[in-house]
Write a protein that holds these residues in place. Structure first.
Motif, PDB file in Angstrom:
ATOM      1  N   MET A   1       0.821  -1.210   0.000  1.00 52.82           N
ATOM      2  CA  MET A   1       0.000   0.000   0.000  1.00 52.82           C
ATOM      3  C   MET A   1       0.855   1.261   0.000  1.00 52.82           C
ATOM      4  O   MET A   1       0.501   2.280  -0.616  1.00 52.82           O
ATOM      5  CB  MET A   1      -0.944  -0.003   1.202  1.00 52.82           C
ATOM      6  CG  MET A   1      -2.065  -1.021   1.097  1.00 52.82           C
ATOM      7  SD  MET A   1      -3.133  -0.726  -0.347  1.00 52.82           S
ATOM      8  CE  MET A   1      -2.393  -1.824  -1.551  1.00 52.82           C
ATOM      9  N   ALA A   2       2.002   1.198   0.664  1.00 54.64           N
ATOM     10  CA  ALA A   2       2.913   2.345   0.630  1.00 54.64           C
ATOM     11  C   ALA A   2       3.416   2.578  -0.798  1.00 54.64           C
ATOM     12  O   ALA A   2       3.503   3.721  -1.265  1.00 54.64           O
ATOM     13  CB  ALA A   2       4.077   2.099   1.584  1.00 54.64           C
ATOM     14  N   ALA A   3       3.732   1.485  -1.488  1.00 53.92           N
ATOM     15  CA  ALA A   3       4.195   1.593  -2.881  1.00 53.92           C
ATOM     16  C   ALA A   3       3.084   2.118  -3.782  1.00 53.92           C
ATOM     17  O   ALA A   3       3.329   2.938  -4.681  1.00 53.92           O
ATOM     18  CB  ALA A   3       4.667   0.225  -3.361  1.00 53.92           C
ATOM     19  N   SER A   4       1.872   1.647  -3.559  1.00 49.84           N
ATOM     20  CA  SER A   4       0.734   2.119  -4.361  1.00 49.84           C
ATOM     21  C   SER A   4       0.485   3.606  -4.142  1.00 49.84           C
ATOM     22  O   SER A   4       0.228   4.358  -5.089  1.00 49.84           O
ATOM     23  CB  SER A   4      -0.527   1.331  -3.996  1.00 49.84           C
ATOM     24  OG  SER A   4      -0.386  -0.032  -4.294  1.00 49.84           O
ATOM     25  N   GLY A   5       0.550   4.020  -2.899  1.00 53.66           N
ATOM     26  CA  GLY A   5       0.332   5.425  -2.591  1.00 53.66           C
ATOM     27  C   GLY A   5       1.361   6.318  -3.260  1.00 53.66           C
ATOM     28  O   GLY A   5       1.029   7.402  -3.764  1.00 53.66           O
TER      29      GLY A   5
ATOM     30  N   GLU B   1      -3.373   4.590   5.898  1.00 60.46           N
ATOM     31  CA  GLU B   1      -2.247   5.342   6.448  1.00 60.46           C
ATOM     32  C   GLU B   1      -0.964   5.037   5.678  1.00 60.46           C
ATOM     33  O   GLU B   1      -0.143   5.931   5.415  1.00 60.46           O
ATOM     34  CB  GLU B   1      -2.075   4.998   7.929  1.00 60.46           C
ATOM     35  CG  GLU B   1      -0.948   5.722   8.631  1.00 60.46           C
ATOM     36  CD  GLU B   1      -1.177   7.219   8.786  1.00 60.46           C
ATOM     37  OE1 GLU B   1      -0.259   7.908   9.267  1.00 60.46           O
ATOM     38  OE2 GLU B   1      -2.269   7.719   8.415  1.00 60.46           O
ATOM     39  N   ALA B   2      -0.783   3.769   5.288  1.00 55.85           N
ATOM     40  CA  ALA B   2       0.385   3.388   4.490  1.00 55.85           C
ATOM     41  C   ALA B   2       0.357   4.092   3.137  1.00 55.85           C
ATOM     42  O   ALA B   2       1.401   4.548   2.643  1.00 55.85           O
ATOM     43  CB  ALA B   2       0.419   1.877   4.308  1.00 55.85           C
ATOM     44  N   VAL B   3      -0.829   4.180   2.540  1.00 53.84           N
ATOM     45  CA  VAL B   3      -0.978   4.893   1.268  1.00 53.84           C
ATOM     46  C   VAL B   3      -0.576   6.359   1.440  1.00 53.84           C
ATOM     47  O   VAL B   3       0.187   6.915   0.628  1.00 53.84           O
ATOM     48  CB  VAL B   3      -2.436   4.797   0.767  1.00 53.84           C
ATOM     49  CG1 VAL B   3      -2.662   5.740  -0.406  1.00 53.84           C
ATOM     50  CG2 VAL B   3      -2.774   3.370   0.364  1.00 53.84           C
ATOM     51  N   ARG B   4      -1.067   6.988   2.501  1.00 48.44           N
ATOM     52  CA  ARG B   4      -0.784   8.418   2.736  1.00 48.44           C
ATOM     53  C   ARG B   4       0.712   8.659   2.930  1.00 48.44           C
ATOM     54  O   ARG B   4       1.301   9.570   2.334  1.00 48.44           O
ATOM     55  CB  ARG B   4      -1.558   8.907   3.958  1.00 48.44           C
ATOM     56  CG  ARG B   4      -1.397  10.399   4.224  1.00 48.44           C
ATOM     57  CD  ARG B   4      -2.100  10.813   5.506  1.00 48.44           C
ATOM     58  NE  ARG B   4      -1.484  10.223   6.690  1.00 48.44           N
ATOM     59  CZ  ARG B   4      -0.354  10.649   7.259  1.00 48.44           C
ATOM     60  NH1 ARG B   4       0.278  11.709   6.748  1.00 48.44           N
ATOM     61  NH2 ARG B   4       0.134  10.070   8.327  1.00 48.44           N
ATOM     62  N   LYS B   5       1.353   7.802   3.730  1.00 45.99           N
ATOM     63  CA  LYS B   5       2.778   8.001   4.008  1.00 45.99           C
ATOM     64  C   LYS B   5       3.635   7.728   2.779  1.00 45.99           C
ATOM     65  O   LYS B   5       4.638   8.413   2.548  1.00 45.99           O
ATOM     66  CB  LYS B   5       3.203   7.097   5.167  1.00 45.99           C
ATOM     67  CG  LYS B   5       2.635   7.540   6.513  1.00 45.99           C
ATOM     68  CD  LYS B   5       3.275   6.797   7.659  1.00 45.99           C
ATOM     69  CE  LYS B   5       2.842   7.390   8.997  1.00 45.99           C
ATOM     70  NZ  LYS B   5       3.530   6.768  10.148  1.00 45.99           N
ATOM     71  N   GLY B   6       3.250   6.744   1.993  1.00 38.84           N
ATOM     72  CA  GLY B   6       3.971   6.474   0.748  1.00 38.84           C
ATOM     73  C   GLY B   6       3.866   7.648  -0.203  1.00 38.84           C
ATOM     74  O   GLY B   6       4.845   8.041  -0.851  1.00 38.84           O
TER      75      GLY B   6
END
Length: 582
Positions: free
Chosen positions: A130-134, A168-173
């Motif tokens: 999700m971090a990578a997607s974000g 949250e992972a999306v936002r931080k990424g």
């Protein structure tokens, strides 16, 4: 702003590449973009490099892009393996954990995002997808609320806490990559999509949905790549309609059970790939001899033997046409789009019952597993044709049997299913008379063979040849089948810009071969190029056999496990055109 863009994510199989791609592309689909995906994966459950590539466009597309704009890399191998596709000034979003390095000669912008670190801060490395997607989404400058909605749908069943952590992972990424890049990348901003609702699915799902719509209620099958998704879809769908799926011990059992179910009156199919098709050959002959309808899906992959189970190929054509011993009537259909996978499956069931013979639906790995946009399906087009099915048989004199294999002008005999009064007859795999009783009479044998094969002369299918022929006397006629259709179309547009007049034909009926429909197109072209994913030119051989003009037919072949790129076909077209011009 740009009208299209290509995105790829790579990593080790089992570490979230598939789910990252799924959520990213689902969100894009919600915005109304057209998508075309290609999945490169290893022949093992976990480990080994895998990557998913998505082409994004504001207009319909049916081909993989030649190059790459954004690469998301979970490891250095993904950079080393895929960076050569990046266009100059393309972008690599890489996990900072492995200290990413650009290969020599690659002119790309590298953004080392702390993907794993972000995930671990949230409690588990599983959040890194999700971090990578974000990060990817942020570079495109697209609205995060649409992406977050896709995340909610993906993880909602796991509870609100899990959804919140993924968001949250999306936002931080997103924040991390924007800090490194200085904001969204100007030359990666996509034009707004049309916002229209579109399907986004793989060919196997379309086939399975088509089977349900056709009235199929039973699927015996053995799991095999790349056919298993047909089975997985129907495992969930068929019970809702009173049907079922049975995992058999092998493909022999799967095919014979499907034949038995059809004989009993149910509509049934099985699906497999090349190795499974080989095992089914004797049973397919049984269906031909007993004139029992059956639908078989063959999702072609790299062969022979185990070969390349997860790679593209179109090398089963000869097996489908000639595989059974002896001579029987059979039909081989070849859909070339997601929509055709749906409609052709319905037609396959109708043809099987109308002509009382096996029908093989031929796809290939890219069409079966490549997820892509499709137009909404028109359920009003669905027609069910059960052929010469007799529900009330005439009363017979004592000791007489029903003439299940009665000699008729078109070769199609009246068919009854068990339980129909006065429909009693014999069924055997040996040669038989009109009532099904074994017979070795020479006269009967010849008449029965002629009767069965007569069916092939009367077979009519929807769009046996799909032709786009704007030129009366073209320089080139490009012919393909299956998933090559969209790639050929894109290559044609480029070739036309060079002043080369080009027509295109997709062969959708492989057997019996539609020679009379294809012949006029071949005769009018200066050169005929046949594009196929095999080493021996099997489709080209069918054209030479049935249409002729072998002297003007040229092969364009690819059999390294990858689908064709538009640039490859474009280049071959130009080379062959120059050859005849000189």
């Amino acid at each position: 702003m740009i009208s299209q863009l290509s995105w790829k994510i790579g990593g080790q199989q089992g570490e979230g590449v598939e789910s990252t791609d799924r959520i990213f592309s689902t969100a894009l689909n919600r915005l109304g973009y057209y998508l075309y995906g290609y999945r490169h994966f290893s022949s093992r459950i976990k480990g080994g490099h895998t990557n998913n590539k998505i082409r994004i466009s504001t207009k319909p597309i049916r081909a993989i892009s030649d190059d790459l704009d954004i690469l998301v890399a979970f490891d250095q191998e993904s950079i080393d393996f895929n960076a050569h596709e990046l266009r100059d000034n393309g972008v690599i979003v890489a996990d900072a954990k492995f200290n990413p390095v650009l290969p020599e000669g690659i002119k790309a912008r590298l953004f080392p995002v702390p993907i794993t670190a972000i995930a671990e801060e949230l409690g588990t490395s599983l959040f890194k997808n999700m971090a990578a997607s974000g990060a990817s989404w942020a570079l495109l400058g697209l609205p995060l609320d649409v992406f977050n909605k896709a995340v909610e749908e993906e993880f909602g069943r796991k509870g609100a806490a899990v959804v919140e952590k993924n968001i949250e992972a999306v936002r931080k990424g997103a924040e991390s990559v924007l800090e490194l890049a200085g904001g969204p990348i100007a030359d990666f901003q996509l034009e707004p999509a049309d916002g229209k609702q579109k399907l986004f699915m793989i060919g196997n799902d379309a086939i399975a949905l088509g089977a349900v719509a056709a009235g199929c209620r039973f699927m015996p099958a053995y799991p095999i790549t790349p056919a298993s998704e047909v089975m997985e879809y129907l495992i969930k769908a068929l019970p809702k309609f009173g049907g079922t799926v049975i995992q058999t011990e092998d493909e022999i059992a799967a095919c014979t059970m499907a034949i038995g179910a059809n004989y009993a009156g149910a509509r049934a199919l099985t699906a497999s790939a090349g190795p499974g098709l080989s095992l089914m050959m004797e049973a397919i002959g049984l269906a031909g001899m007993t004139e029992t309808p059956v639908v078989i899906v063959d999702t072609q992959r790299g062969g022979p033997s185990t070969g390349l189970p997860t790679k593209q190929e179109q090398s089963d054509l000869n097996a489908m046409v000639y595989g059974t011993h002896g001579e029987i009537p059979k039909i081989v259909l070849s859909p070339s789009t997601i929509e055709e996978c749906f409609y052709d499956t319905i037609e396959a069931f109708n043809l099987a019952e109308k002509y009382q013979c096996p029908v093989i639906l031929m796809t290939d790995l890219q069409l079966s597993l490549g997820k892509q946009s499709a137009e909404m399906l028109d359920y009003n087009r669905i027609v069910i044709d059960r052929g010469a099915l007799v529900t009330e048989a005439p009363e017979l004199e004592a000791n007489q049997l029903f003439k299940r294999y009665e000699f008729t002008e078109n070769g199609v005999s009246p068919r009854v299913i068990p339980g129909v009064k006065h429909g009693l007859h014999h069924v055997t795999g040996v040669e038989h008379d009109q009532t099904g009783r074994p017979s070795e009479s020479t006269e009967n044998r010849q008449r029965m063979m002629d009767k069965r094969l007569e069916k092939l002369k009367h077979i009519q299918v929807t769009d046996a040849i799909k032709a786009d022929a704007p030129h009366e006397n073209p320089d080139l006629l490009i012919i393909g089948m299956g998933s090559t259709g969209g790639t050929i179309d894109e290559a044609r547009r480029r070739v036309e810009q060079e002043g080369i007049k080009t027509n295109h034909a997709t062969v959708r009926l492989i057997h019996p071969f539609p020679a009379e429909q294809l012949r006029p197109l071949v005769e009018k072209a200066k050169t005929v190029i046949v594009v196929e994913n095999n080493a021996t030119g099997q489709l080209a051989d069918q054209i030479k056999l049935h249409v002729g003009h072998a002297d003007k037919i040229k092969n364009v072949l690819k059999y390294n496990g990858n689908p064709f790129l538009p640039a490859e076909i474009e280049q071959k077209c130009k080379e062959l055109t120059l050859a005849w011009q000189h």
